[in-house]
Design a protein around this motif. Structure first.
Motif, PDB file in Angstrom:
ATOM      1  N   TYR A  99      -5.250   7.677   0.944  1.00  0.00           N
ATOM      2  CA  TYR A  99      -5.436   7.097  -0.383  1.00  0.00           C
ATOM      3  C   TYR A  99      -5.831   5.619  -0.333  1.00  0.00           C
ATOM      4  N   PHE A 100      -6.102   5.077   0.857  1.00  0.00           N
ATOM      5  CA  PHE A 100      -6.521   3.677   0.970  1.00  0.00           C
ATOM      6  C   PHE A 100      -8.001   3.590   1.318  1.00  0.00           C
TER       7      PHE A 100
ATOM      8  N   SER B 299      -4.523   5.180   5.310  1.00  0.00           N
ATOM      9  CA  SER B 299      -3.950   6.241   4.488  1.00  0.00           C
ATOM     10  C   SER B 299      -5.085   7.030   3.862  1.00  0.00           C
TER      11      SER B 299
ATOM     12  N   PRO C  73      -5.107   6.143  -5.574  1.00  0.00           N
ATOM     13  CA  PRO C  73      -5.929   5.466  -4.568  1.00  0.00           C
ATOM     14  C   PRO C  73      -5.893   3.957  -4.738  1.00  0.00           C
TER      15      PRO C  73
ATOM     16  N   GLN D  61      -9.259  10.210  -5.855  1.00  0.00           N
ATOM     17  CA  GLN D  61      -9.250  10.131  -4.388  1.00  0.00           C
ATOM     18  C   GLN D  61     -10.150  11.189  -3.756  1.00  0.00           C
TER      19      GLN D  61
ATOM     20  N   TYR E 179       0.804  -1.216   0.000  1.00  0.00           N
ATOM     21  CA  TYR E 179       0.000   0.000   0.000  1.00  0.00           C
ATOM     22  C   TYR E 179       0.844   1.277   0.000  1.00  0.00           C
ATOM     23  N   LYS E 180       2.014   1.254   0.648  1.00  0.00           N
ATOM     24  CA  LYS E 180       2.834   2.467   0.683  1.00  0.00           C
ATOM     25  C   LYS E 180       3.335   2.835  -0.707  1.00  0.00           C
TER      26      LYS E 180
ATOM     27  N   LYS F  66       0.330   8.734  -4.933  1.00  0.00           N
ATOM     28  CA  LYS F  66      -0.929   9.465  -5.016  1.00  0.00           C
ATOM     29  C   LYS F  66      -1.900   8.807  -5.995  1.00  0.00           C
TER      30      LYS F  66
ATOM     31  N   THR G 156       0.030   4.299  -2.504  1.00  0.00           N
ATOM     32  CA  THR G 156      -0.510   5.540  -1.960  1.00  0.00           C
ATOM     33  C   THR G 156       0.497   6.680  -1.995  1.00  0.00           C
ATOM     34  N   SER G 157       1.790   6.364  -1.863  1.00  0.00           N
ATOM     35  CA  SER G 157       2.795   7.435  -1.945  1.00  0.00           C
ATOM     36  C   SER G 157       2.898   7.995  -3.357  1.00  0.00           C
TER      37      SER G 157
END
Length: 422
Positions: A157-158, A155, A140, A345, A131-132, A138, A135-136
């Motif tokens: 974005y999660f 997050s 979703p 997102q 997930y990092k 940007k 989501t990092s």
């Protein structure tokens, strides 16, 4: 009627695969869409990327969820696409949590295509490994199957279209109490999924006056194969019923329960082991036992439509959640007027219903409302409630199943539960 897998296809079976498969990262452009061979999408085209297992212990999930992606693509494009253009899909094979390198390389492979959204992975452990990355960037990530209670508010974005195990645990605990159980034993493996779900069940049943006589703190190693000592300890507590939270370990564990004379007609199970056990046990061994599975029970029509893309599919786990994740993301892009991850997102909560919009049950119907300038609440295949502040569904259904004389789980009913506020 939902189809179920056998032991060898169990939802989270822990098995090894060959070194060649472990090293393999399958781009699967042909399994996504004929339009996925490009290295990246054009700036104004909506691209949904799937992260699903086609190898490893959860490989049975991949084909059906890729077919669900194709169905969503077909329905969205038939309704006019996103911002007037057909959407594209792509996918990559994550394998399972035992292959962390493949988890991350698969995520990187879809991120290289500049997706609007990443759907999946269905495994909590694989989500933890990926997930990092997503989501990092940007983009979703909407998981259709990761139920870990630790992921609420993970997050900005999660998101997920499956309820966390706070819901399944509460519903299962209520069922156990309503069945009149007074003394409950819990056999649970030492896994993030297992212990977090166990903790919710324990709180729920104890609040209802049920005594947890074994398993409130006890666990077993996921690699365990000999359950004689543990079952002896369980039997000594004289339980009315036993809850088994495990994956493939369920088969030897239940056989030991039966061998030591515990009542296997009064077992409770969860999504990790509520599968077709007809090939695992003597006929009638599980008759009357109960299992729960979070998420929607797919309709016959939906199953038929998914199978139109892959006639070999028999297990539809998380397909409704995958379909709805893509539709929600496409609606978010349409509402926001752009297909980049940040725009998607920012608009996901609104199209899910956080703004109390008008309900609509298909992409086509929701698109018409958006074009009229209306706020919407998409209520699709899963009928989940709007995303809450932790990006979980605010309400969702838990399927309840009863085992028949052939040791097959038969859908009994759905029980809706609300996600507790953080």
């Amino acid at each position: 009627m939902r189809a179920f897998t056998s032991k060898k296809d169990s939802r989270k079976t822990i098995i090894a695969i060959t070194a060649a498969a472990a090293a393999m990262t399958m781009m699967l452009s042909g399994c996504g869409s004929s339009a996925t061979s490009d290295s990246s999408k054009s700036s104004d085209t909506f691209l949904a990327a799937g992260l699903f297992p086609l190898t490893g212990s959860m490989a049975y999930l991949g084909p059906a969820n890729i077919a669900a992606m194709k169905l969503a693509q077909k329905d969205i494009n038939a309704a006019g696409g996103v911002l007037g253009k057909d959407i594209e899909i792509t996918s990559a094979d994550t394998s399972d949590a035992d292959h962390a390198d493949q988890n991350t390389s698969s995520a990187q492979s879809v991120l290289a295509k500049n997706p609007s959204v990443v759907v999946g992975p269905p495994s909590s452990s694989v989500v933890k490994n990926t997930y990092k990355q997503v989501t990092s960037a940007k983009v979703p990530m909407i998981s259709s199957g990761a139920t870990s209670t630790a992921f609420s508010g993970l997050s900005d974005y999660f998101f997920r279209t499956i309820p966390p195990d706070t819901v399944q645990g509460a519903v299962l605990g209520q069922i156990i109490a309503q069945d009149g159980v007074k003394n409950l034993a819990i056999a649970v493996f030492n896994d993030e999924y297992g212990t977090s779900l166990r903790d919710v069940v324990v709180k729920t049943v104890e609040d209802a006056g049920v005594n947890v006589v074994y398993g409130e703190k006890d666990t077993f190693d996921p690699t365990e194969t000999n359950f004689s000592s543990m079952v002896t300890a369980i039997k000594a507590t004289n339980p009315d019923a036993t809850l088994v939270i495990a994956f493939d370990q369920t088969v030897p564990l239940v056989k030991e329960l039966a061998a030591q004379g515990l009542d296997t007609h009064k077992l409770y199970m969860t999504d990790g082991n509520t599968v077709d056990h007809s090939a695992d046990f003597d006929a009638g061994l599980l008759k009357g036992s109960t299992g729960t599975i979070p998420g929607a029970h797919p309709t016959e029509e939906f199953q038929k439509n998914v199978k139109s893309f892959n006639a070999k599919i028999t297990d539809f786990t998380y397909t409704a959640e995958t379909y709805d994740a893509i539709v929600l993301a496409a609606l978010a892009a349409q509402k926001g007027g752009a297909t980049d991850g940040t725009t998607v997102q920012k608009n996901l909560m609104a199209v899910s219903g956080s703004t109390k919009g008008k309900e609509c049950d298909s992409y086509k119907a929701c698109l018409a409302l958006l074009k009229d300038g209306k706020e919407i609440q998409y209520k699709g295949q899963t009928s989940i409630g709007a995303f809450n502040d932790a990006h979980d569904p605010s309400s969702a259904s838990i399927g309840v199943y009863k085992y028949d004389a052939d040791n097959k789980p038969v859908f009994d009913h759905s029980q809706e539960g609300s996600v507790p506020k953080a």
